[in-house]
Design a protein around this motif. Structure first.
Motif, PDB file in Angstrom:
ATOM      1  N   PRO A   7       0.827  -1.215   0.000  1.00 35.32           N
ATOM      2  CA  PRO A   7       0.000   0.000   0.000  1.00 35.32           C
ATOM      3  C   PRO A   7       0.855   1.256   0.000  1.00 35.32           C
ATOM      4  O   PRO A   7       1.991   1.258   0.485  1.00 35.32           O
ATOM      5  CB  PRO A   7      -0.795  -0.115   1.306  1.00 35.32           C
ATOM      6  N   ALA A   8       0.308   2.322  -0.549  1.00 38.15           N
ATOM      7  CA  ALA A   8       1.005   3.609  -0.551  1.00 38.15           C
ATOM      8  C   ALA A   8       1.049   4.149   0.869  1.00 38.15           C
ATOM      9  O   ALA A   8       0.031   4.202   1.552  1.00 38.15           O
ATOM     10  CB  ALA A   8       0.291   4.582  -1.471  1.00 38.15           C
ATOM     11  N   ARG A   9       2.232   4.515   1.317  1.00 45.09           N
ATOM     12  CA  ARG A   9       2.402   5.119   2.641  1.00 45.09           C
ATOM     13  C   ARG A   9       2.790   6.585   2.538  1.00 45.09           C
ATOM     14  O   ARG A   9       2.925   7.271   3.539  1.00 45.09           O
ATOM     15  CB  ARG A   9       3.450   4.336   3.425  1.00 45.09           C
ATOM     16  N   VAL A  10       2.973   7.057   1.300  1.00 49.53           N
ATOM     17  CA  VAL A  10       3.337   8.446   1.041  1.00 49.53           C
ATOM     18  C   VAL A  10       2.228   9.094   0.235  1.00 49.53           C
ATOM     19  O   VAL A  10       1.796   8.542  -0.777  1.00 49.53           O
ATOM     20  CB  VAL A  10       4.660   8.542   0.259  1.00 49.53           C
ATOM     21  N   ALA A  11       1.786  10.259   0.687  1.00 46.21           N
ATOM     22  CA  ALA A  11       0.827  11.050  -0.085  1.00 46.21           C
ATOM     23  C   ALA A  11       1.585  12.190  -0.749  1.00 46.21           C
ATOM     24  O   ALA A  11       2.409  12.854  -0.111  1.00 46.21           O
ATOM     25  CB  ALA A  11      -0.273  11.591   0.811  1.00 46.21           C
ATOM     26  N   PHE A  61      -1.704   8.503   6.002  1.00 51.39           N
ATOM     27  CA  PHE A  61      -0.398   8.235   5.398  1.00 51.39           C
ATOM     28  C   PHE A  61       0.721   8.459   6.404  1.00 51.39           C
ATOM     29  O   PHE A  61       0.556   9.181   7.376  1.00 51.39           O
ATOM     30  CB  PHE A  61      -0.197   9.100   4.152  1.00 51.39           C
ATOM     31  N   ASP A  62       1.871   7.836   6.156  1.00 55.91           N
ATOM     32  CA  ASP A  62       3.013   7.963   7.059  1.00 55.91           C
ATOM     33  C   ASP A  62       3.832   9.219   6.809  1.00 55.91           C
ATOM     34  O   ASP A  62       4.459   9.756   7.725  1.00 55.91           O
ATOM     35  CB  ASP A  62       3.919   6.739   6.932  1.00 55.91           C
ATOM     36  N   VAL A  82      -2.234  17.799  10.253  1.00 51.97           N
ATOM     37  CA  VAL A  82      -1.843  16.387  10.321  1.00 51.97           C
ATOM     38  C   VAL A  82      -0.738  16.207  11.349  1.00 51.97           C
ATOM     39  O   VAL A  82      -0.029  17.146  11.677  1.00 51.97           O
ATOM     40  CB  VAL A  82      -1.386  15.844   8.943  1.00 51.97           C
ATOM     41  N   ASP A  83      -0.590  14.967  11.836  1.00 51.45           N
ATOM     42  CA  ASP A  83       0.452  14.696  12.834  1.00 51.45           C
ATOM     43  C   ASP A  83       1.531  13.771  12.291  1.00 51.45           C
ATOM     44  O   ASP A  83       2.225  13.103  13.035  1.00 51.45           O
ATOM     45  CB  ASP A  83      -0.151  14.122  14.119  1.00 51.45           C
ATOM     46  N   VAL A  84       1.669  13.745  10.968  1.00 50.37           N
ATOM     47  CA  VAL A  84       2.726  12.963  10.326  1.00 50.37           C
ATOM     48  C   VAL A  84       3.708  13.941   9.688  1.00 50.37           C
ATOM     49  O   VAL A  84       3.385  15.116   9.500  1.00 50.37           O
ATOM     50  CB  VAL A  84       2.156  11.979   9.260  1.00 50.37           C
ATOM     51  N   PRO A  85       4.918  13.472   9.353  1.00 58.85           N
ATOM     52  CA  PRO A  85       5.884  14.386   8.731  1.00 58.85           C
ATOM     53  C   PRO A  85       5.366  14.975   7.421  1.00 58.85           C
ATOM     54  O   PRO A  85       4.822  14.261   6.579  1.00 58.85           O
ATOM     55  CB  PRO A  85       7.099  13.493   8.471  1.00 58.85           C
ATOM     56  N   VAL A  86       5.536  16.284   7.284  1.00 54.73           N
ATOM     57  CA  VAL A  86       5.211  16.999   6.047  1.00 54.73           C
ATOM     58  C   VAL A  86       6.520  17.529   5.482  1.00 54.73           C
ATOM     59  O   VAL A  86       7.257  18.234   6.182  1.00 54.73           O
ATOM     60  CB  VAL A  86       4.230  18.159   6.292  1.00 54.73           C
ATOM     61  N   LYS A 133      13.932   7.639   3.426  1.00 51.75           N
ATOM     62  CA  LYS A 133      14.711   7.459   4.657  1.00 51.75           C
ATOM     63  C   LYS A 133      13.803   7.395   5.883  1.00 51.75           C
ATOM     64  O   LYS A 133      14.039   6.598   6.799  1.00 51.75           O
ATOM     65  CB  LYS A 133      15.756   8.560   4.799  1.00 51.75           C
ATOM     66  N   LEU A 134      12.774   8.226   5.927  1.00 50.51           N
ATOM     67  CA  LEU A 134      11.823   8.186   7.042  1.00 50.51           C
ATOM     68  C   LEU A 134      11.099   6.841   7.084  1.00 50.51           C
ATOM     69  O   LEU A 134      10.924   6.247   8.156  1.00 50.51           O
ATOM     70  CB  LEU A 134      10.802   9.317   6.921  1.00 50.51           C
ATOM     71  N   LEU A 135      10.689   6.344   5.923  1.00 47.49           N
ATOM     72  CA  LEU A 135       9.996   5.055   5.873  1.00 47.49           C
ATOM     73  C   LEU A 135      10.936   3.915   6.263  1.00 47.49           C
ATOM     74  O   LEU A 135      10.528   2.980   6.960  1.00 47.49           O
ATOM     75  CB  LEU A 135       9.413   4.813   4.485  1.00 47.49           C
TER      76      LEU A 135
END
Length: 152
Positions: A7-11, A61-62, A82-86, A133-135
């Motif tokens: 699955p896509a984890r990046v938007a 998304f992550d 959002v509370d994920v890295p932007v 790298k984050l993933l």
């Protein structure tokens, strides 16, 4: 590289269609690293309702890569919701006072939404590499979550 798996984890979130060339560079870079991405396009803050309609989806998304030119307001708005890295990717969209993306870059760098990471103007490649790298780090912390987890 390998074809994206799982699955896509990046938007990949673009304010407008003018940002698509840089978004596509990021998408190709992610695909090279075997990472799928999901597009959300035409959600610039000039029509805030379009972004708000998709915000619950984006929270799943992550990592989010945000692409915007003009004044780059999308970065701050998204970072506050959002509370994920932007990862902000200023684009060279916007003539005159937009200075080929410099206004969007300065907006991203001076955002009041904490925790936004910023790459250089039109640097979809660098943004995608940061997301990979984050993933990878997340996969090491939670091996069952990642598509390409490695045993340690």
């Amino acid at each position: 590289g390998s074809a994206p798996a799982g699955p896509a984890r990046v938007a990949l979130v673009a304010a407008g269609s003018s940002d698509l060339p840089v978004l596509r560079e990021a998408e190709r870079t992610l695909a090279f690293h075997g990472r799928a991405a999901h597009h959300v396009v035409d959600v610039g803050v000039a029509g805030l309702h379009r972004l708000l309609r998709r915000i619950d989806e984006l929270r799943g998304f992550d990592v989010i890569l945000a692409f915007a030119g003009m004044e780059g307001a999308l970065f701050t708005v998204l970072g506050g919701l959002v509370d994920v890295p932007v990862i902000a990717v200023p684009t060279s969209v916007g003539l005159g006072v937009g200075q080929g993306g410099r206004v969007a870059l300065q907006s991203a760098l001076s955002s009041c939404a904490p925790g936004i990471t910023v790459v250089n103007i039109d640097n979809g490649f660098g943004a995608a590499c940061a997301a990979v790298k984050l993933l990878n780090l997340a996969d090491r912390a939670h091996p069952l979550r990642g598509v390409r987890a490695t045993a340690h």
